[in-house]
Write a protein that holds these residues in place. Sequence first.
Motif, PDB file in Angstrom:
ATOM      1  N   ALA A 113       0.797  -1.220   0.000  1.00 23.49           N
ATOM      2  CA  ALA A 113       0.000   0.000   0.000  1.00 23.49           C
ATOM      3  C   ALA A 113       0.834   1.277   0.000  1.00 23.49           C
ATOM      4  O   ALA A 113       0.311   2.339  -0.288  1.00 23.49           O
ATOM      5  CB  ALA A 113      -0.957   0.008   1.186  1.00 23.49           C
ATOM      6  N   ILE A 114       2.122   1.180   0.355  1.00 20.14           N
ATOM      7  CA  ILE A 114       2.877   2.434   0.424  1.00 20.14           C
ATOM      8  C   ILE A 114       3.819   2.549  -0.775  1.00 20.14           C
ATOM      9  O   ILE A 114       4.249   1.542  -1.328  1.00 20.14           O
ATOM     10  CB  ILE A 114       3.659   2.557   1.743  1.00 20.14           C
ATOM     11  N   PRO A 115       4.110   3.783  -1.198  1.00 21.83           N
ATOM     12  CA  PRO A 115       4.957   3.974  -2.376  1.00 21.83           C
ATOM     13  C   PRO A 115       6.378   3.464  -2.137  1.00 21.83           C
ATOM     14  O   PRO A 115       6.886   3.570  -1.017  1.00 21.83           O
ATOM     15  CB  PRO A 115       4.986   5.492  -2.558  1.00 21.83           C
TER      16      PRO A 115
ATOM     17  N   SER B 191      11.923  15.857   3.933  1.00 22.21           N
ATOM     18  CA  SER B 191      12.498  17.034   4.586  1.00 22.21           C
ATOM     19  C   SER B 191      12.294  16.967   6.099  1.00 22.21           C
ATOM     20  O   SER B 191      13.167  17.378   6.860  1.00 22.21           O
ATOM     21  CB  SER B 191      11.930  18.327   3.996  1.00 22.21           C
ATOM     22  N   LEU B 192      11.157  16.401   6.542  1.00 22.67           N
ATOM     23  CA  LEU B 192      10.973  16.220   7.995  1.00 22.67           C
ATOM     24  C   LEU B 192      12.039  15.301   8.568  1.00 22.67           C
ATOM     25  O   LEU B 192      12.597  15.566   9.629  1.00 22.67           O
ATOM     26  CB  LEU B 192       9.595  15.601   8.274  1.00 22.67           C
ATOM     27  N   THR B 193      12.315  14.191   7.836  1.00 22.38           N
ATOM     28  CA  THR B 193      13.303  13.239   8.332  1.00 22.38           C
ATOM     29  C   THR B 193      14.679  13.875   8.410  1.00 22.38           C
ATOM     30  O   THR B 193      15.473  13.586   9.297  1.00 22.38           O
ATOM     31  CB  THR B 193      13.355  12.005   7.419  1.00 22.38           C
ATOM     32  N   ARG B 194      14.962  14.775   7.456  1.00 26.37           N
ATOM     33  CA  ARG B 194      16.258  15.422   7.473  1.00 26.37           C
ATOM     34  C   ARG B 194      16.369  16.322   8.697  1.00 26.37           C
ATOM     35  O   ARG B 194      17.411  16.389   9.348  1.00 26.37           O
ATOM     36  CB  ARG B 194      16.472  16.231   6.194  1.00 26.37           C
ATOM     37  N   PHE B 204       8.061   7.944   9.423  1.00 32.70           N
ATOM     38  CA  PHE B 204       7.765   6.957   8.376  1.00 32.70           C
ATOM     39  C   PHE B 204       6.379   6.358   8.571  1.00 32.70           C
ATOM     40  O   PHE B 204       5.564   6.306   7.648  1.00 32.70           O
ATOM     41  CB  PHE B 204       8.835   5.860   8.387  1.00 32.70           C
ATOM     42  N   ILE B 205       6.097   5.935   9.812  1.00 30.24           N
ATOM     43  CA  ILE B 205       4.791   5.310  10.086  1.00 30.24           C
ATOM     44  C   ILE B 205       3.661   6.305   9.810  1.00 30.24           C
ATOM     45  O   ILE B 205       2.649   5.957   9.179  1.00 30.24           O
ATOM     46  CB  ILE B 205       4.725   4.823  11.557  1.00 30.24           C
ATOM     47  N   ALA B 206       3.856   7.569  10.228  1.00 33.22           N
ATOM     48  CA  ALA B 206       2.797   8.565  10.039  1.00 33.22           C
ATOM     49  C   ALA B 206       2.477   8.725   8.558  1.00 33.22           C
ATOM     50  O   ALA B 206       1.300   8.760   8.164  1.00 33.22           O
ATOM     51  CB  ALA B 206       3.234   9.904  10.636  1.00 33.22           C
ATOM     52  N   TYR B 211      -0.863   7.159   3.344  1.00 31.16           N
ATOM     53  CA  TYR B 211      -1.037   6.461   2.062  1.00 31.16           C
ATOM     54  C   TYR B 211      -1.994   5.290   2.196  1.00 31.16           C
ATOM     55  O   TYR B 211      -2.836   5.049   1.327  1.00 31.16           O
ATOM     56  CB  TYR B 211       0.316   5.968   1.535  1.00 31.16           C
ATOM     57  N   ILE B 212      -1.859   4.539   3.311  1.00 32.60           N
ATOM     58  CA  ILE B 212      -2.719   3.360   3.480  1.00 32.60           C
ATOM     59  C   ILE B 212      -4.176   3.786   3.513  1.00 32.60           C
ATOM     60  O   ILE B 212      -5.043   3.153   2.906  1.00 32.60           O
ATOM     61  CB  ILE B 212      -2.318   2.586   4.753  1.00 32.60           C
TER      62      ILE B 212
END
Lengths: 291, 232
Positions: A113-115, B191-194, B204-206, B211-212
Amino acid sequence: MSTSVLFDAPGPKTVARHRIYTVVAGAAVLGFLLWALWRLYVEGQFTYDKWEVFLTPRYLEVILVDGLLQTLQMAGTAIVAAVLFGFLFGVGKMSDHAWVRWPSWAVVEFFRAIPVLLLMVFVWFLIGINTSGASYWGVVIALMLYNGSVLAEVFRAGVNSIPKGQGEAAYAVGMRKTQVMNLVLMPQAVKVMLPAIISQCVVALKDTALGQYILAPGLTKVSNQIFLEFDNRIPTIFVVASLYIVVNLILTAFATWLQKRLLGGKKKGVDIEAAAGGGRYDMGGGGGAAV
Amino acid sequence: MDAVLNDFDAYLRAFGFTLWLFLISGVLSLILGTFLVALRVGPVAVLRSAAATYVTVVRNTPLVIVFATFQFTAPTLWSALNFRWFDRLDISIGQFQFNQFFATAVIALTLYTSTFVCEALRSGVNSVDIGQAEAARAIGLPFGGVMTNVVLPQAFRASLPPLASVQIALIKNTSVAAVFGVAEAVYQMRSLTRDFPSQLNEIFIAFAIGYIIIVEVTSFLSNRLERRWRVA
Protein backbone atom coordinates in the motif's frame (compact mmCIF):
# COMPACT_ATOMS: atom_id res chain seq x y z
CA MET A 1 -13.25 -10.42 -29.30
CA SER A 2 -10.96 -9.70 -32.19
CA THR A 3 -10.86 -6.14 -33.39
CA SER A 4 -12.42 -6.95 -36.76
CA VAL A 5 -15.67 -7.80 -34.98
CA LEU A 6 -16.07 -4.16 -34.05
CA PHE A 7 -16.56 -2.96 -37.59
CA ASP A 8 -17.91 -4.39 -40.84
CA ALA A 9 -15.74 -5.35 -43.74
CA PRO A 10 -15.64 -1.95 -45.46
CA GLY A 11 -17.54 -1.29 -48.68
CA PRO A 12 -16.18 0.89 -51.48
CA LYS A 13 -17.34 4.16 -49.89
CA THR A 14 -15.88 3.25 -46.50
CA VAL A 15 -12.66 2.11 -48.12
CA ALA A 16 -12.37 5.53 -49.71
CA ARG A 17 -13.15 7.23 -46.41
CA HIS A 18 -10.63 5.09 -44.56
CA ARG A 19 -8.04 6.00 -47.15
CA ILE A 20 -8.66 9.66 -46.34
CA TYR A 21 -8.42 8.95 -42.60
CA THR A 22 -5.18 7.06 -43.17
CA VAL A 23 -3.64 9.90 -45.15
CA VAL A 24 -4.77 12.55 -42.67
CA ALA A 25 -3.73 10.54 -39.61
CA GLY A 26 -0.43 9.55 -41.22
CA ALA A 27 0.27 13.16 -42.11
CA ALA A 28 -0.60 14.28 -38.60
CA VAL A 29 1.68 11.70 -36.93
CA LEU A 30 4.50 12.30 -39.40
CA GLY A 31 3.99 16.05 -39.17
CA PHE A 32 4.25 15.95 -35.40
CA LEU A 33 7.44 13.89 -35.52
CA LEU A 34 9.01 16.14 -38.15
CA TRP A 35 7.98 19.25 -36.22
CA ALA A 36 9.52 17.80 -33.06
CA LEU A 37 12.75 16.92 -34.87
CA TRP A 38 12.86 20.34 -36.51
CA ARG A 39 12.28 22.14 -33.20
CA LEU A 40 15.00 20.05 -31.54
CA TYR A 41 17.30 20.83 -34.46
CA VAL A 42 16.60 24.55 -34.20
CA GLU A 43 17.28 24.43 -30.47
CA GLY A 44 20.65 22.87 -31.26
CA GLN A 45 19.98 19.45 -29.74
CA PHE A 46 21.57 17.61 -32.65
CA THR A 47 24.96 19.27 -32.61
CA TYR A 48 27.97 17.00 -32.45
CA ASP A 49 29.21 18.12 -29.05
CA LYS A 50 25.87 17.21 -27.44
CA TRP A 51 26.09 13.68 -28.82
CA GLU A 52 29.86 13.28 -28.71
CA VAL A 53 29.71 11.56 -25.34
CA PHE A 54 27.59 8.72 -26.75
CA LEU A 55 30.00 8.16 -29.63
CA THR A 56 33.13 7.98 -27.48
CA PRO A 57 34.01 4.38 -26.55
CA ARG A 58 35.43 5.30 -23.16
CA TYR A 59 32.27 7.12 -22.10
CA LEU A 60 30.10 4.37 -23.55
CA GLU A 61 31.97 1.93 -21.36
CA VAL A 62 31.18 4.04 -18.31
CA ILE A 63 27.50 4.27 -19.28
CA LEU A 64 27.20 0.54 -19.85
CA VAL A 65 29.33 -0.63 -16.90
CA ASP A 66 28.72 1.97 -14.17
CA GLY A 67 25.23 2.71 -15.43
CA LEU A 68 23.42 -0.20 -17.00
CA LEU A 69 25.32 -2.95 -15.21
CA GLN A 70 24.83 -1.39 -11.77
CA THR A 71 21.16 -0.87 -12.50
CA LEU A 72 20.73 -4.47 -13.64
CA GLN A 73 22.63 -5.64 -10.58
CA MET A 74 20.35 -3.66 -8.25
CA ALA A 75 17.25 -4.94 -10.00
CA GLY A 76 18.60 -8.51 -10.09
CA THR A 77 19.51 -8.59 -6.40
CA ALA A 78 16.16 -7.06 -5.52
CA ILE A 79 14.16 -9.56 -7.55
CA VAL A 80 16.01 -12.61 -6.19
CA ALA A 81 15.44 -11.35 -2.66
CA ALA A 82 11.83 -10.52 -3.56
CA VAL A 83 11.18 -14.07 -4.77
CA LEU A 84 12.44 -15.42 -1.44
CA PHE A 85 10.44 -12.82 0.51
CA GLY A 86 7.36 -13.52 -1.58
CA PHE A 87 7.70 -17.28 -1.17
CA LEU A 88 8.05 -16.94 2.60
CA PHE A 89 5.06 -14.63 3.08
CA GLY A 90 2.96 -16.23 0.34
CA VAL A 91 3.26 -19.58 2.11
CA GLY A 92 2.77 -17.75 5.42
CA LYS A 93 -0.54 -16.34 4.21
CA MET A 94 -1.74 -19.86 3.41
CA SER A 95 -0.72 -21.25 6.78
CA ASP A 96 -3.24 -23.12 8.94
CA HIS A 97 -2.01 -21.29 12.01
CA ALA A 98 -3.65 -17.93 12.59
CA TRP A 99 -0.55 -16.56 14.34
CA VAL A 100 1.44 -17.08 11.13
CA ARG A 101 -1.32 -16.14 8.71
CA TRP A 102 -2.28 -12.76 10.16
CA PRO A 103 1.20 -11.25 10.54
CA SER A 104 2.07 -12.41 7.01
CA TRP A 105 -1.12 -10.82 5.71
CA ALA A 106 -0.34 -7.57 7.53
CA VAL A 107 3.23 -7.40 6.22
CA VAL A 108 2.14 -8.03 2.63
CA GLU A 109 -0.71 -5.52 2.74
CA PHE A 110 1.48 -2.87 4.38
CA PHE A 111 4.27 -2.99 1.80
CA ARG A 112 1.82 -3.14 -1.09
CA ALA A 113 0.00 0.00 0.00
CA ILE A 114 2.88 2.43 0.42
CA PRO A 115 4.96 3.97 -2.38
CA VAL A 116 8.36 2.45 -3.09
CA LEU A 117 9.86 5.92 -2.94
CA LEU A 118 8.67 6.35 0.66
CA LEU A 119 10.28 3.01 1.53
CA MET A 120 13.49 3.98 -0.24
CA VAL A 121 13.80 7.23 1.69
CA PHE A 122 13.08 5.41 4.95
CA VAL A 123 15.64 2.63 4.40
CA TRP A 124 18.17 5.20 3.21
CA PHE A 125 17.87 7.22 6.42
CA LEU A 126 17.68 4.01 8.48
CA ILE A 127 21.04 2.78 7.21
CA GLY A 128 22.41 6.30 7.56
CA ILE A 129 22.61 8.64 4.58
CA ASN A 130 26.35 9.09 4.99
CA THR A 131 27.14 5.37 5.17
CA SER A 132 28.68 4.16 1.93
CA GLY A 133 26.36 1.91 -0.01
CA ALA A 134 23.31 3.19 1.90
CA SER A 135 21.57 4.41 -1.25
CA TYR A 136 22.37 1.19 -3.11
CA TRP A 137 20.86 -0.94 -0.36
CA GLY A 138 18.05 1.54 0.09
CA VAL A 139 16.96 0.83 -3.47
CA VAL A 140 17.48 -2.93 -3.22
CA ILE A 141 15.70 -3.38 0.12
CA ALA A 142 12.77 -1.13 -0.82
CA LEU A 143 12.32 -2.98 -4.12
CA MET A 144 12.60 -6.32 -2.34
CA LEU A 145 9.86 -5.41 0.15
CA TYR A 146 7.48 -4.03 -2.46
CA ASN A 147 7.98 -6.61 -5.21
CA GLY A 148 8.20 -9.37 -2.62
CA SER A 149 4.77 -8.55 -1.27
CA VAL A 150 3.34 -8.44 -4.80
CA LEU A 151 4.97 -11.81 -5.50
CA ALA A 152 3.54 -13.21 -2.25
CA GLU A 153 0.10 -12.67 -3.74
CA VAL A 154 1.26 -14.20 -7.03
CA PHE A 155 2.48 -17.30 -5.13
CA ARG A 156 -0.80 -17.63 -3.30
CA ALA A 157 -2.80 -17.23 -6.48
CA GLY A 158 -0.51 -19.73 -8.20
CA VAL A 159 -1.04 -22.38 -5.55
CA ASN A 160 -4.79 -21.71 -5.51
CA SER A 161 -4.96 -22.10 -9.28
CA ILE A 162 -3.83 -25.74 -9.06
CA PRO A 163 -6.85 -28.06 -9.35
CA LYS A 164 -8.14 -29.06 -5.92
CA GLY A 165 -7.88 -32.77 -6.76
CA GLN A 166 -4.09 -32.55 -6.83
CA GLY A 167 -3.89 -31.64 -3.17
CA GLU A 168 -6.70 -34.01 -2.19
CA ALA A 169 -5.00 -36.93 -3.97
CA ALA A 170 -1.75 -36.12 -2.20
CA TYR A 171 -3.48 -36.09 1.20
CA ALA A 172 -5.21 -39.34 0.24
CA VAL A 173 -1.92 -41.15 -0.29
CA GLY A 174 -0.94 -40.04 3.20
CA MET A 175 1.27 -37.00 2.64
CA ARG A 176 1.45 -34.30 5.29
CA LYS A 177 0.72 -30.65 4.58
CA THR A 178 4.38 -29.73 4.12
CA GLN A 179 4.86 -32.58 1.67
CA VAL A 180 1.69 -31.71 -0.25
CA MET A 181 2.96 -28.14 -0.56
CA ASN A 182 6.55 -28.90 -1.46
CA LEU A 183 6.17 -32.01 -3.59
CA VAL A 184 2.82 -31.52 -5.32
CA LEU A 185 1.48 -27.97 -5.31
CA MET A 186 4.60 -25.78 -5.42
CA PRO A 187 6.32 -27.38 -8.44
CA GLN A 188 3.16 -26.98 -10.50
CA ALA A 189 2.48 -23.50 -9.18
CA VAL A 190 6.00 -22.28 -9.98
CA LYS A 191 5.47 -23.25 -13.61
CA VAL A 192 2.28 -21.20 -13.78
CA MET A 193 3.90 -18.27 -11.99
CA LEU A 194 7.17 -17.93 -13.89
CA PRO A 195 5.85 -15.50 -16.54
CA ALA A 196 4.31 -13.31 -13.81
CA ILE A 197 7.61 -13.31 -11.93
CA ILE A 198 9.45 -12.16 -15.04
CA SER A 199 6.89 -9.39 -15.60
CA GLN A 200 7.65 -8.31 -12.06
CA CYS A 201 11.32 -8.00 -13.08
CA VAL A 202 10.25 -5.25 -15.48
CA VAL A 203 8.59 -3.41 -12.60
CA ALA A 204 11.67 -3.78 -10.41
CA LEU A 205 13.94 -2.60 -13.18
CA LYS A 206 11.81 0.44 -13.88
CA ASP A 207 11.68 1.30 -10.20
CA THR A 208 15.47 1.36 -9.89
CA ALA A 209 15.23 4.74 -11.65
CA LEU A 210 13.59 6.08 -8.49
CA GLY A 211 16.96 5.66 -6.82
CA GLN A 212 17.73 9.09 -8.24
CA TYR A 213 15.90 10.62 -5.26
CA ILE A 214 18.26 8.98 -2.80
CA LEU A 215 21.40 9.41 -4.92
CA ALA A 216 21.71 5.72 -5.80
CA PRO A 217 24.28 4.54 -8.35
CA GLY A 218 23.23 3.25 -11.75
CA LEU A 219 21.96 4.73 -15.00
CA THR A 220 20.29 7.80 -13.50
CA LYS A 221 23.41 8.79 -11.58
CA VAL A 222 25.66 8.35 -14.62
CA SER A 223 23.22 10.35 -16.73
CA ASN A 224 23.19 13.16 -14.16
CA GLN A 225 26.98 13.31 -14.33
CA ILE A 226 26.91 13.34 -18.12
CA PHE A 227 24.46 16.17 -18.58
CA LEU A 228 26.10 18.25 -15.91
CA GLU A 229 29.36 17.94 -17.82
CA PHE A 230 28.11 18.17 -21.41
CA ASP A 231 24.92 20.21 -20.91
CA ASN A 232 22.93 17.76 -23.03
CA ARG A 233 19.88 16.75 -21.03
CA ILE A 234 17.70 15.77 -23.96
CA PRO A 235 20.20 13.45 -25.71
CA THR A 236 21.08 11.86 -22.35
CA ILE A 237 17.47 11.20 -21.38
CA PHE A 238 16.86 9.82 -24.85
CA VAL A 239 19.75 7.35 -24.53
CA VAL A 240 18.91 6.31 -20.95
CA ALA A 241 15.23 5.83 -21.78
CA SER A 242 16.18 3.72 -24.81
CA LEU A 243 18.38 1.49 -22.66
CA TYR A 244 15.55 0.92 -20.16
CA ILE A 245 13.02 0.29 -22.94
CA VAL A 246 15.25 -2.21 -24.76
CA VAL A 247 15.98 -4.25 -21.62
CA ASN A 248 12.29 -4.21 -20.64
CA LEU A 249 11.14 -5.28 -24.10
CA ILE A 250 13.61 -8.19 -24.00
CA LEU A 251 12.25 -9.23 -20.58
CA THR A 252 8.65 -8.93 -21.79
CA ALA A 253 9.40 -10.98 -24.91
CA PHE A 254 11.06 -13.61 -22.72
CA ALA A 255 8.04 -13.73 -20.40
CA THR A 256 5.66 -14.13 -23.37
CA TRP A 257 7.81 -16.88 -24.87
CA LEU A 258 8.01 -18.66 -21.52
CA GLN A 259 4.27 -18.41 -21.06
CA LYS A 260 3.67 -20.05 -24.44
CA ARG A 261 6.33 -22.65 -23.79
CA LEU A 262 5.16 -23.59 -20.29
CA LEU A 263 1.43 -23.07 -20.52
CA GLY A 264 0.69 -23.55 -24.19
CA GLY A 265 -2.45 -21.79 -25.32
CA LYS A 266 -3.98 -21.91 -21.85
CA LYS A 267 -4.74 -18.59 -20.28
CA LYS A 268 -3.83 -19.62 -16.75
CA GLY A 269 -0.95 -17.20 -16.38
CA VAL A 270 -3.17 -14.21 -17.07
CA ASP A 271 -5.64 -15.24 -14.39
CA ILE A 272 -2.88 -15.27 -11.85
CA GLU A 273 -1.78 -11.80 -12.68
CA ALA A 274 -5.34 -10.55 -12.38
CA ALA A 275 -5.79 -12.43 -9.10
CA ALA A 276 -2.69 -10.85 -7.67
CA GLY A 277 -3.67 -7.44 -8.91
CA GLY A 278 -0.16 -7.37 -10.18
CA GLY A 279 1.66 -8.62 -13.21
CA ARG A 280 0.76 -6.84 -16.31
CA TYR A 281 -1.45 -4.23 -14.76
CA ASP A 282 1.10 -3.42 -12.18
CA MET A 283 2.83 -0.18 -12.75
CA GLY A 284 5.17 -0.56 -9.83
CA GLY A 285 4.97 1.04 -6.47
CA GLY A 286 6.77 4.26 -6.70
CA GLY A 287 6.60 3.34 -8.93
CA GLY A 288 5.61 1.58 -10.66
CA ALA A 289 3.74 2.08 -10.48
CA ALA A 290 6.20 2.61 -11.35
CA VAL A 291 6.94 3.96 -12.07
CA MET B 1 5.71 11.70 16.69
CA ASP B 2 6.27 15.34 17.72
CA ALA B 3 7.74 16.28 14.37
CA VAL B 4 4.51 15.39 12.59
CA LEU B 5 2.06 16.50 15.29
CA ASN B 6 3.66 19.90 15.89
CA ASP B 7 2.94 20.92 12.34
CA PHE B 8 0.01 18.70 11.51
CA ASP B 9 -1.26 21.27 9.00
CA ALA B 10 1.86 20.76 6.91
CA TYR B 11 1.28 17.00 7.01
CA LEU B 12 -2.30 17.42 5.83
CA ARG B 13 -1.28 19.93 3.16
CA ALA B 14 1.33 17.47 1.82
CA PHE B 15 -1.29 14.74 1.49
CA GLY B 16 -3.63 17.34 -0.01
CA PHE B 17 -1.16 17.78 -2.87
CA THR B 18 -0.95 13.99 -3.21
CA LEU B 19 -4.74 13.83 -3.49
CA TRP B 20 -4.93 16.71 -5.98
CA LEU B 21 -2.31 15.02 -8.16
CA PHE B 22 -4.22 11.74 -7.92
CA LEU B 23 -7.65 13.19 -8.67
CA ILE B 24 -6.65 15.41 -11.59
CA SER B 25 -4.31 13.00 -13.33
CA GLY B 26 -6.64 10.08 -12.54
CA VAL B 27 -9.53 11.69 -14.42
CA LEU B 28 -7.31 12.90 -17.26
CA SER B 29 -5.68 9.49 -17.64
CA LEU B 30 -9.08 7.80 -17.87
CA ILE B 31 -10.07 10.17 -20.68
CA LEU B 32 -6.78 9.84 -22.58
CA GLY B 33 -6.69 6.07 -22.00
CA THR B 34 -10.19 5.65 -23.45
CA PHE B 35 -9.17 7.68 -26.48
CA LEU B 36 -6.04 5.54 -26.90
CA VAL B 37 -7.99 2.28 -26.71
CA ALA B 38 -10.42 3.56 -29.36
CA LEU B 39 -7.43 4.24 -31.62
CA ARG B 40 -5.94 0.83 -30.84
CA VAL B 41 -9.00 -1.18 -31.83
CA GLY B 42 -10.23 1.19 -34.55
CA PRO B 43 -10.29 0.62 -38.31
CA VAL B 44 -7.50 3.02 -39.30
CA ALA B 45 -4.24 1.04 -39.41
CA VAL B 46 -1.94 4.06 -39.08
CA LEU B 47 -3.61 5.18 -35.87
CA ARG B 48 -3.66 1.61 -34.55
CA SER B 49 0.08 1.23 -34.88
CA ALA B 50 0.82 4.77 -33.69
CA ALA B 51 -1.19 4.19 -30.51
CA ALA B 52 0.37 0.74 -30.02
CA THR B 53 3.88 2.19 -30.36
CA TYR B 54 3.13 4.98 -27.91
CA VAL B 55 1.69 2.57 -25.35
CA THR B 56 4.58 0.11 -25.64
CA VAL B 57 7.27 2.78 -25.39
CA VAL B 58 5.76 4.67 -22.46
CA ARG B 59 4.84 1.53 -20.52
CA ASN B 60 8.43 0.34 -20.63
CA THR B 61 9.93 3.64 -19.55
CA PRO B 62 10.44 4.32 -15.84
CA LEU B 63 8.11 7.06 -14.59
CA VAL B 64 11.06 9.16 -13.45
CA ILE B 65 12.34 9.16 -17.02
CA VAL B 66 8.87 10.03 -18.37
CA PHE B 67 8.86 12.98 -15.97
CA ALA B 68 12.35 14.04 -17.02
CA THR B 69 11.62 13.65 -20.72
CA PHE B 70 8.50 15.73 -20.50
CA GLN B 71 10.05 18.33 -18.26
CA PHE B 72 13.11 18.91 -20.43
CA THR B 73 11.91 18.08 -23.94
CA ALA B 74 8.47 19.67 -23.98
CA PRO B 75 9.60 23.26 -23.23
CA THR B 76 12.30 22.90 -25.89
CA LEU B 77 9.67 21.90 -28.43
CA TRP B 78 7.21 24.57 -27.47
CA SER B 79 8.06 27.14 -24.84
CA ALA B 80 4.47 27.35 -23.54
CA LEU B 81 4.92 23.82 -22.18
CA ASN B 82 7.26 24.96 -19.42
CA PHE B 83 4.07 26.17 -17.67
CA ARG B 84 5.74 29.36 -16.44
CA TRP B 85 2.50 31.16 -17.38
CA PHE B 86 0.83 28.88 -14.87
CA ASP B 87 2.57 30.77 -12.07
CA ARG B 88 1.48 34.12 -13.46
CA LEU B 89 -2.12 32.93 -13.49
CA ASP B 90 -1.57 32.20 -9.80
CA ILE B 91 -4.07 29.38 -9.52
CA SER B 92 -4.86 28.44 -5.97
CA ILE B 93 -7.68 26.69 -4.16
CA GLY B 94 -7.69 27.36 -0.44
CA GLN B 95 -4.17 26.72 0.81
CA PHE B 96 -3.09 24.91 -2.32
CA GLN B 97 -1.11 26.80 -4.87
CA PHE B 98 -0.69 25.09 -8.18
CA ASN B 99 2.59 26.04 -9.81
CA GLN B 100 4.42 24.96 -12.93
CA PHE B 101 5.91 21.92 -11.20
CA PHE B 102 2.45 20.71 -10.29
CA ALA B 103 1.22 21.15 -13.87
CA THR B 104 4.23 19.28 -15.25
CA ALA B 105 3.67 16.47 -12.75
CA VAL B 106 0.00 16.17 -13.73
CA ILE B 107 0.88 15.92 -17.42
CA ALA B 108 3.66 13.37 -16.87
CA LEU B 109 1.48 11.22 -14.59
CA THR B 110 -1.37 11.41 -17.11
CA LEU B 111 0.81 10.43 -20.07
CA TYR B 112 2.19 7.48 -18.11
CA THR B 113 -1.01 6.25 -16.45
CA SER B 114 -3.13 6.52 -19.60
CA THR B 115 -1.09 3.77 -21.27
CA PHE B 116 -1.96 1.40 -18.42
CA VAL B 117 -5.60 2.51 -18.55
CA CYS B 118 -5.52 1.74 -22.28
CA GLU B 119 -4.20 -1.79 -21.70
CA ALA B 120 -6.71 -2.46 -18.91
CA LEU B 121 -9.58 -1.28 -21.12
CA ARG B 122 -8.31 -3.28 -24.07
CA SER B 123 -8.55 -6.47 -22.03
CA GLY B 124 -12.05 -5.31 -21.09
CA VAL B 125 -12.97 -4.83 -24.75
CA ASN B 126 -11.69 -8.32 -25.46
CA SER B 127 -13.89 -9.76 -22.74
CA VAL B 128 -17.12 -8.32 -24.22
CA ASP B 129 -19.13 -11.07 -25.88
CA ILE B 130 -18.68 -11.19 -29.66
CA GLY B 131 -22.45 -11.34 -30.17
CA GLN B 132 -22.80 -7.87 -28.62
CA ALA B 133 -20.66 -6.23 -31.27
CA GLU B 134 -22.21 -8.34 -34.02
CA ALA B 135 -25.72 -7.35 -32.95
CA ALA B 136 -24.70 -3.69 -32.81
CA ARG B 137 -23.31 -3.93 -36.31
CA ALA B 138 -26.40 -5.78 -37.49
CA ILE B 139 -28.67 -2.88 -36.55
CA GLY B 140 -26.41 -0.65 -38.61
CA LEU B 141 -24.26 1.15 -36.02
CA PRO B 142 -20.96 2.47 -37.34
CA PHE B 143 -17.68 1.91 -35.43
CA GLY B 144 -18.19 4.99 -33.26
CA GLY B 145 -21.69 3.86 -32.30
CA VAL B 146 -20.61 0.29 -31.63
CA MET B 147 -17.88 1.55 -29.30
CA THR B 148 -19.70 4.31 -27.39
CA ASN B 149 -23.13 2.68 -27.09
CA VAL B 150 -22.38 -1.01 -26.79
CA VAL B 151 -18.78 -2.10 -26.28
CA LEU B 152 -17.08 0.55 -24.13
CA PRO B 153 -19.79 0.70 -21.41
CA GLN B 154 -19.46 -3.06 -20.97
CA ALA B 155 -15.69 -2.92 -21.24
CA PHE B 156 -15.59 -0.33 -18.45
CA ARG B 157 -17.62 -2.58 -16.20
CA ALA B 158 -15.59 -5.67 -17.01
CA SER B 159 -12.26 -3.96 -16.54
CA LEU B 160 -13.13 -2.21 -13.31
CA PRO B 161 -10.76 -4.33 -11.14
CA PRO B 162 -7.67 -3.70 -13.32
CA LEU B 163 -8.67 -0.05 -13.75
CA ALA B 164 -8.90 0.25 -9.98
CA SER B 165 -5.42 -1.24 -9.55
CA VAL B 166 -4.10 1.19 -12.15
CA GLN B 167 -5.60 4.08 -10.18
CA ILE B 168 -4.23 2.72 -6.90
CA ALA B 169 -0.80 2.48 -8.51
CA LEU B 170 -1.30 6.10 -9.57
CA ILE B 171 -1.78 7.13 -5.94
CA LYS B 172 1.59 5.62 -5.12
CA ASN B 173 3.10 7.06 -8.30
CA THR B 174 2.23 10.62 -7.32
CA SER B 175 5.20 10.27 -4.95
CA VAL B 176 7.54 10.55 -7.94
CA ALA B 177 6.48 14.20 -8.22
CA ALA B 178 8.63 14.71 -5.10
CA VAL B 179 11.73 14.12 -7.22
CA PHE B 180 10.63 17.02 -9.42
CA GLY B 181 9.84 19.56 -6.74
CA VAL B 182 6.15 19.13 -5.87
CA ALA B 183 5.70 19.46 -2.12
CA GLU B 184 3.59 16.31 -1.72
CA ALA B 185 3.77 13.65 0.98
CA VAL B 186 7.09 11.93 0.21
CA TYR B 187 8.76 15.32 -0.29
CA GLN B 188 7.47 16.42 3.10
CA MET B 189 8.54 13.12 4.66
CA ARG B 190 12.07 13.48 3.35
CA SER B 191 12.50 17.03 4.59
CA LEU B 192 10.97 16.22 8.00
CA THR B 193 13.30 13.24 8.33
CA ARG B 194 16.26 15.42 7.47
CA ASP B 195 15.28 17.91 10.19
CA PHE B 196 14.36 15.33 12.84
CA PRO B 197 16.52 12.24 12.14
CA SER B 198 15.90 10.87 15.63
CA GLN B 199 12.16 10.46 14.90
CA LEU B 200 12.73 8.50 11.68
CA ASN B 201 10.42 5.60 12.54
CA GLU B 202 7.52 7.71 13.76
CA ILE B 203 7.66 9.97 10.71
CA PHE B 204 7.77 6.96 8.38
CA ILE B 205 4.79 5.31 10.09
CA ALA B 206 2.80 8.57 10.04
CA PHE B 207 3.27 9.01 6.29
CA ALA B 208 2.72 5.31 5.57
CA ILE B 209 -0.63 5.51 7.39
CA GLY B 210 -1.64 8.47 5.23
CA TYR B 211 -1.04 6.46 2.06
CA ILE B 212 -2.72 3.36 3.48
CA ILE B 213 -5.86 5.37 4.27
CA ILE B 214 -6.03 6.81 0.74
CA VAL B 215 -5.38 3.41 -0.87
CA GLU B 216 -7.90 1.58 1.32
CA VAL B 217 -10.63 4.18 0.76
CA THR B 218 -10.07 3.98 -3.00
CA SER B 219 -10.16 0.20 -3.07
CA PHE B 220 -13.26 0.20 -0.85
CA LEU B 221 -15.03 2.53 -3.30
CA SER B 222 -13.94 0.45 -6.28
CA ASN B 223 -15.22 -2.71 -4.59
CA ARG B 224 -18.59 -1.04 -4.02
CA LEU B 225 -18.73 0.03 -7.66
CA GLU B 226 -17.65 -3.40 -8.81
CA ARG B 227 -20.44 -5.07 -6.88
CA ARG B 228 -23.00 -2.62 -8.24
CA TRP B 229 -21.78 -2.83 -11.82
CA ARG B 230 -21.02 -6.54 -11.98
CA VAL B 231 -21.64 -7.84 -15.48
CA ALA B 232 -24.20 -10.59 -15.17
